[in-house]
Motif scaffolding. Structure first.
Motif, mmCIF file in Angstrom:
data_model
loop_
_atom_site.group_PDB
_atom_site.id
_atom_site.type_symbol
_atom_site.label_atom_id
_atom_site.label_comp_id
_atom_site.label_asym_id
_atom_site.label_seq_id
_atom_site.Cartn_x
_atom_site.Cartn_y
_atom_site.Cartn_z
ATOM 1 N N GLU A 4 95.783 23.404 31.119
ATOM 2 C CA GLU A 4 94.636 23.268 30.226
ATOM 3 C C GLU A 4 95.021 23.700 28.809
ATOM 4 O O GLU A 4 94.696 23.023 27.824
ATOM 5 N N GLY A 5 95.736 24.793 28.699
ATOM 6 C CA GLY A 5 96.190 25.249 27.390
ATOM 7 C C GLY A 5 97.129 24.246 26.759
ATOM 8 O O GLY A 5 97.075 24.003 25.541
ATOM 9 N N PHE A 6 97.992 23.652 27.578
ATOM 10 C CA PHE A 6 98.924 22.636 27.079
ATOM 11 C C PHE A 6 98.161 21.451 26.491
ATOM 12 O O PHE A 6 98.493 20.944 25.416
ATOM 13 N N VAL A 7 97.117 21.013 27.212
ATOM 14 C CA VAL A 7 96.328 19.875 26.733
ATOM 15 C C VAL A 7 95.591 20.228 25.442
ATOM 16 O O VAL A 7 95.546 19.433 24.498
ATOM 17 N N ARG A 8 95.017 21.408 25.385
ATOM 18 C CA ARG A 8 94.290 21.809 24.178
ATOM 19 C C ARG A 8 95.206 21.831 22.953
ATOM 20 O O ARG A 8 94.812 21.441 21.861
ATOM 21 N N LEU A 16 100.031 11.649 25.843
ATOM 22 C CA LEU A 16 99.831 12.972 26.434
ATOM 23 C C LEU A 16 99.730 12.904 27.960
ATOM 24 O O LEU A 16 100.269 13.761 28.659
ATOM 25 N N LYS A 17 99.055 11.875 28.483
ATOM 26 C CA LYS A 17 98.871 11.795 29.935
ATOM 27 C C LYS A 17 100.208 11.721 30.658
ATOM 28 O O LYS A 17 100.412 12.418 31.663
ATOM 29 N N ASN A 18 101.112 10.919 30.164
ATOM 30 C CA ASN A 18 102.422 10.783 30.807
ATOM 31 C C ASN A 18 103.254 12.057 30.669
ATOM 32 O O ASN A 18 103.952 12.461 31.605
ATOM 33 N N ILE A 19 103.155 12.698 29.507
ATOM 34 C CA ILE A 19 103.903 13.942 29.284
ATOM 35 C C ILE A 19 103.415 15.028 30.243
ATOM 36 O O ILE A 19 104.209 15.722 30.884
ATOM 37 N N ILE A 43 92.685 16.096 30.932
ATOM 38 C CA ILE A 43 92.445 15.622 29.564
ATOM 39 C C ILE A 43 90.973 15.285 29.357
ATOM 40 O O ILE A 43 90.368 15.618 28.336
ATOM 41 N N GLU A 44 90.351 14.644 30.350
ATOM 42 C CA GLU A 44 88.934 14.293 30.250
ATOM 43 C C GLU A 44 88.072 15.554 30.168
ATOM 44 O O GLU A 44 87.143 15.629 29.348
#
Length: 451
Positions: A4-8, A16-19, A43-44
């Motif tokens: 979650e922190g990575f996505v933020r 981003l989704k593939n990474i 991500i959603e």
């Protein structure tokens, strides 16, 4: 890994989704399709949270957001038992104090445990509570982590002059952690429980970050509850003229970590004792605690940290004799610290430090030595208002570094130096503290007023 922190942090990054899916596959034994679904879901969810910017309910928006200091835990030295850590703990205590609730010993005293007193039909009972977290580097050694954190919590109750009555355990294991870690940690807690005959009565077991943290990191805490029929032996009772006594210290989680991560495994056994609790119980049985002014365990940043905290919260001065302190550190532990060039005064050695009138110092020594625990006089309380150390090179001020003495190689890389902008950092933490207190006030008023 905190996904979650990575996505933020990377919400606007292309692909981003593939990474994120690739990161998930590093931890999870799933196929690529499942990893992509997990990444998409995270991500959603994060995108939904970002809609708070458009929220019209200003108070709700304020509750959800937090006052940012732009200073990380590592930069501030939180948890590293030095000047930065002590400062943040005082700010936490300020928030607690703003509640205006009453306690006999509150977090503002920066003592080992908190105390409330409650009158009964016959007498006044003092209830002590304390909680300690597992040493972060013992995640891979859960039994040792559980063993030493339980000792720590019980020590914090004992030094307040209370008899331990109960142990509580709180476990958090990351999503990919082996359940065996939970069982091994609990066995470590239970070993101390059995040795000192204090029952484990409650606990909680959760995952670190739920589905959002990958890996097998264990973080946990153990609490202890104790009671006494006399006022606690808190730091604030120290008086000029008192004698300072110290029992032999063999260390706990910190010394165990130092030994393991330097391959000096024989030192681990030196830490596996209950001498601290034996010494405390001997004092209780002798019914002398009411005459002792203060007790503490030499843990937070070593003697440097404890001396600084006692002096700053009480206003008294402390005079220590370096040679006598060194004689009260377990020989194998001291040899290791010297070999690794670790300051013995800057790490937790888990000794019991007693501050008492000179008239009863010999009695205290006799009581503790009767249970085969070594103890000696290491200094005295003065009216100078500062802690000093008297050694071969004369007199020096005893003060903590920004972080406790670096006892692992990674800590030596991080260093102990105080940041040049430490004063600016403190100011930002103070501002965030004020905002947190104001938020608390608003929420309490809103709830009491039915919003």
């Amino acid at each position: 890994m905190d996904i979650e922190g990575f996505v933020r942090r990377n919400i606007n990054q292309k692909g981003l989704k593939n990474i994120l899916a690739e990161r998930i596959l590093e931890f999870k034994d799933v196929d690529k399709r499942t990893a992509l679904k997990l990444a998409e879901a995270v991500i959603e969810e994060v995108n939904h949270t970002l809609k708070i910017e458009k929220e019209e309910d200003k108070l709700l928006k304020e509750i959800i957001e937090f006052p940012k200091t732009e200073i990380t835990m590592g930069e501030m030295g939180v948890g590293s038992r030095g000047a930065g850590d002590f400062f943040v703990h005082r700010k936490i205590a300020d928030i607690v104090a703003s509640t205006n609730t009453k306690a006999y010993i509150t977090p503002t005293a920066q003592d080992d445990g908190g105390v409330v007193k409650t009158p009964t039909k016959k007498d006044t009972i003092y209830i002590t509570t304390a909680i300690d977290g597992i040493h972060s580097r013992l995640s891979e050694y859960p039994f040792l982590g559980g063993f030493h954190v339980t000792r720590a919590a019980l020590r914090d109750v004992c030094v307040m002059g209370s008899r331990p009555l109960a142990i509580l355990s709180d476990l958090h294991l990351a999503d990919d952690g082996d359940v065996g870690k939970l069982l091994d940690f609990t066995a470590g807690v239970a070993a101390v429980s059995e040795l000192v005959n204090v029952p484990i009565v409650a606990g909680s077991t959760l995952r670190v970050g739920g589905d959002m943290v990958l890996g097998d990191r264990l973080v946990s805490a153990v609490g202890a509850i104790g009671v006494s029929e006399h006022p606690p032996t808190a730091r604030k009772r120290a008086e000029p003229g008192d004698i300072i006594l110290l029992t032999e210290g063999s260390g706990g989680g910190t010394i165990t970590t130092t030994a393991i991560y330097h391959g000096l495994f024989d030192v681990v056994w030196e830490t596996m004792d209950i001498n601290f609790i034996k010494a405390s119980e001997a004092l209780m049985e002798a019914n002398i605690l009411g005459e002792i002014h203060a007790m503490t365990d030499v843990t937070n940043g070593g003697l440097r940290g404890d001396a600084h905290e006692i002096s700053s919260t009480t206003g008294v001065g402390l005079e220590f004799y370096e040679d006598k302190i060194m004689a009260m550190i377990n020989p194998k532990v001291l040899k290791m610290l010297k070999k690794l060039e670790i300051d013995p005064l800057g790490v937790s050695i888990d000794s019991l430090m007693i501050i008492a009138p000179e008239s009863i110092s010999d009695t205290i020594k006799d009581i503790i030595e009767s249970v085969n625990v070594k103890i000696n006089e290491i200094g005295k309380v003065t009216d100078t208002g500062k802690p000093i150390l008297i050694g071969e090179d004369g007199e020096t001020k005893l003060e903590p570094a920004f972080r406790e003495a670096a006892y692992t190689k990674i800590k030596k890389v991080v260093g102990e130096a105080t940041p040049e902008d430490f004063d600016k950092m403190k100011k930002r933490v103070e501002e965030a503290t004020s905002k947190a207190i104001e938020k608390k006030r608003k929420v309490v008023e809103a709830i009491r007023g039915g919003r």
